[in-house]
Design an enzyme around this catalytic site. Structure first.
Site, PDB file in Angstrom:
ATOM      1  N   GLY A  33       0.823  -1.213   0.000  1.00  0.00           N
ATOM      2  CA  GLY A  33       0.000   0.000   0.000  1.00  0.00           C
ATOM      3  C   GLY A  33       0.851   1.255   0.000  1.00  0.00           C
ATOM      4  O   GLY A  33       2.075   1.198  -0.016  1.00  0.00           O
ATOM      5  N   ARG A  56      -1.656  -8.790  -2.364  1.00  0.00           N
ATOM      6  CA  ARG A  56      -1.222  -8.919  -3.763  1.00  0.00           C
ATOM      7  C   ARG A  56       0.300  -9.009  -3.847  1.00  0.00           C
ATOM      8  O   ARG A  56       0.989  -8.536  -2.941  1.00  0.00           O
ATOM      9  CB  ARG A  56      -1.663  -7.704  -4.576  1.00  0.00           C
ATOM     10  CG  ARG A  56      -3.082  -7.812  -5.083  1.00  0.00           C
ATOM     11  CD  ARG A  56      -3.462  -6.573  -5.884  1.00  0.00           C
ATOM     12  NE  ARG A  56      -3.737  -5.476  -4.969  1.00  0.00           N
ATOM     13  CZ  ARG A  56      -4.916  -5.248  -4.399  1.00  0.00           C
ATOM     14  NH1 ARG A  56      -5.936  -6.034  -4.667  1.00  0.00           N
ATOM     15  NH2 ARG A  56      -5.087  -4.268  -3.552  1.00  0.00           N
ATOM     16  N   ASP A  73      -3.835 -13.271   2.911  1.00  0.00           N
ATOM     17  CA  ASP A  73      -4.785 -12.518   3.726  1.00  0.00           C
ATOM     18  C   ASP A  73      -4.336 -12.558   5.195  1.00  0.00           C
ATOM     19  O   ASP A  73      -4.083 -13.635   5.731  1.00  0.00           O
ATOM     20  CB  ASP A  73      -6.151 -13.223   3.549  1.00  0.00           C
ATOM     21  CG  ASP A  73      -7.281 -12.494   4.218  1.00  0.00           C
ATOM     22  OD1 ASP A  73      -7.022 -11.635   5.078  1.00  0.00           O
ATOM     23  OD2 ASP A  73      -8.444 -12.805   3.878  1.00  0.00           O
ATOM     24  N   TYR A 173     -14.969   1.981   8.887  1.00  0.00           N
ATOM     25  CA  TYR A 173     -13.506   2.109   9.025  1.00  0.00           C
ATOM     26  C   TYR A 173     -13.144   2.827  10.335  1.00  0.00           C
ATOM     27  O   TYR A 173     -12.247   2.396  11.063  1.00  0.00           O
ATOM     28  CB  TYR A 173     -12.997   2.874   7.802  1.00  0.00           C
ATOM     29  CG  TYR A 173     -11.559   3.336   7.849  1.00  0.00           C
ATOM     30  CD1 TYR A 173     -10.506   2.435   7.753  1.00  0.00           C
ATOM     31  CD2 TYR A 173     -11.269   4.699   7.956  1.00  0.00           C
ATOM     32  CE1 TYR A 173      -9.192   2.883   7.760  1.00  0.00           C
ATOM     33  CE2 TYR A 173      -9.953   5.150   7.962  1.00  0.00           C
ATOM     34  CZ  TYR A 173      -8.923   4.234   7.862  1.00  0.00           C
ATOM     35  OH  TYR A 173      -7.629   4.684   7.877  1.00  0.00           O
ATOM     36  N   LYS A 177     -11.035   1.305  13.383  1.00  0.00           N
ATOM     37  CA  LYS A 177      -9.777   1.881  13.880  1.00  0.00           C
ATOM     38  C   LYS A 177      -9.873   2.128  15.384  1.00  0.00           C
ATOM     39  O   LYS A 177      -8.914   1.879  16.127  1.00  0.00           O
ATOM     40  CB  LYS A 177      -9.443   3.177  13.135  1.00  0.00           C
ATOM     41  CG  LYS A 177      -8.901   2.947  11.730  1.00  0.00           C
ATOM     42  CD  LYS A 177      -7.516   2.302  11.768  1.00  0.00           C
ATOM     43  CE  LYS A 177      -6.912   2.061  10.410  1.00  0.00           C
ATOM     44  NZ  LYS A 177      -5.667   1.280  10.457  1.00  0.00           N
TER      45      LYS A 177
HETATM   46  C1  AKB Z   1      -9.471   7.636   4.548  1.00  0.00           C
HETATM   47  O1  AKB Z   1      -9.821   8.633   3.908  1.00  0.00           O
HETATM   48  O2  AKB Z   1     -10.205   6.672   4.777  1.00  0.00           O
HETATM   49  C2  AKB Z   1      -8.082   7.620   5.121  1.00  0.00           C
HETATM   50  C3  AKB Z   1      -8.045   8.152   6.506  1.00  0.00           C
HETATM   51  C4  AKB Z   1      -8.417   9.562   6.771  1.00  0.00           C
HETATM   52  O3  AKB Z   1      -7.700   7.444   7.400  1.00  0.00           O
HETATM   53  N1  AKB Z   1      -7.200   8.361   4.282  1.00  0.00           N
END
Ligand code: AKB
Length: 357
Positions: A33, A56, A73, A173, A177
């Protein structure tokens, strides 16, 4: 060149994978990444033995930076077992994640990768600590996505947000986190709380909540702060860009070199100076309109328009305008060096220009 980190323990035996003794290595997940390549380059410069994982195949440049690479994975226990058959892991940079925009199209997959993967790696770290009798350092890039400011008026009033404010993320997300941070705290301080034979502090967990990151080398995908880097790369390559947020949208950003420096400085900080397990770091907080003006100044002829997408806008509106990084400054000497202008003039514009030349 920077001095080696204290965790840089190279294999003295040179036996590699086929020998009886296993080599000590730093594990980097998400190696292919945006951040992975930059972290591997820094580790290679410090002559640290890095082993990479990515879903990948790595490109040849990235592969050349590491001792070994495992493709698969992070949720696959078989992959982690194969890795441990050859290496003792004494530090982990867990960079693999599914970002905020992509995660909203497949929330359960995002949870499986972002939380399940983190849990697997924390377990691996704790097991390594138990078998080798030493704490494993765990670097976890968290994100401003853990914040969930309820509305625009509150966002404007709040200004620079502290680590303990507004922790009600809107995206999967962000939820993941935040959960990763909690899991890290648990593995560091309370893992197997009631077990008679528990290892104290198996994991030394250190985390940074990164703002949006601007890299001159790569264009991100799947994030919601992507409008910043997308605009710059489009302007430099002569493509018209329709920005998916309003001109007045404001969140913090930093550059990739600053982000990597922060991660490695936190990794090298003496544990006793750290009062927290998770730190904000700031940089600069331009509005999308200010981004446009700089992009047009750096790349005359750039064509940037605004076509806000309501869903992605609502995500960015829930992220703070800026963060309070005084804890990072005080505890481990964090000091951003780029302003918005210097980031453009000294790093982004020249590097992106030569990339598309
Ligand atoms: C996202 O946009 O999901 C990331 C972040 C702000 O953690 N770049």
């Amino acid at each position: 060149m920077n001095p080696p980190l204290p965790s840089s323990i190279d294999a003295a035996d040179g036996t590699g994978r086929s020998g009886l003794r296993r080599s000590t290595a730093v594990l980097v997940t998400g190696a292919g990444g945006e951040m992975g390549h930059a972290v591997l380059r820094e580790l290679a410069e410090r002559r640290i033995n890095a082993v990479a994982i990515d879903i990948r195949e790595l490109d040849p440049d990235t592969r050349a930076l590491c001792r070994d690479a495992f493709i698969g994975d992070i949720c696959d226990p078989g992959l982690l077992d194969r890795l441990l058959a050859s290496y003792e892991i004494d530090e982990i940079h867990h960079l693999a994640a599914l970002l905020s925009t992509r995660g909203e199209f497949a929330p359960e997959t995002a949870h499986r990768v972002n939380v399940g993967g983190t849990l697997n790696l924390l377990h691996l770290a704790a097991e390594q600590a138990r078998t080798h009798g030493r704490t494993v350092r765990f670097l976890f890039p968290s994100s401003i996505a853990v914040y969930g400011v309820p509305d625009l008026a509150t966002k404007r009033r709040a200004g620079r947000v502290r680590e303990d404010q507004f922790l009600e993320p809107r995206t999967m997300y962000g939820v993941n986190k935040l959960e990763g941070e909690h899991l890290g705290r648990y593995y560091e301080r309370h893992y197997r709380l009631l077990a008679k034979d528990r290892t104290p502090m198996p994991v030394d967990f250190r985390s940074i909540r990164f703002p949006g990151i601007l890299s001159a080398e790569t264009v991100p995908s799947g994030g919601t702060s992507d409008y910043g880097p997308e605009m710059i790369h489009a302007a430099a390559s002569g493509r018209a860009y329709a920005c998916f947020v309003r001109p007045d949208t404001r969140i913090p950003f930093t550059t990739m070199p600053e982000a990597i420096r922060a991660l490695l400085e936190l990794a090298a900080a003496p544990k006793q100076s750290l009062s927290r397990i998770v730190y904000n770091i700031g940089g600069f907080s331009p509005s999308a309109e200010e981004f446009r003006l700089l992009a047009e100044r750096a790349f005359p002829g750039a064509e940037v328009s605004f076509a806000p997408d309501a869903g992605r806008q609502s995500i960015v509106d829930s992220w703070p305008e800026d963060v309070d990084d005084s804890a990072a400054r005080k505890d481990w000497g964090w000091a951003p060096t780029h302003t918005l202008e210097s980031a453009f003039e000294e790093y982004l514009a020249p590097s992106v220009r030569s990339r598309y030349a």
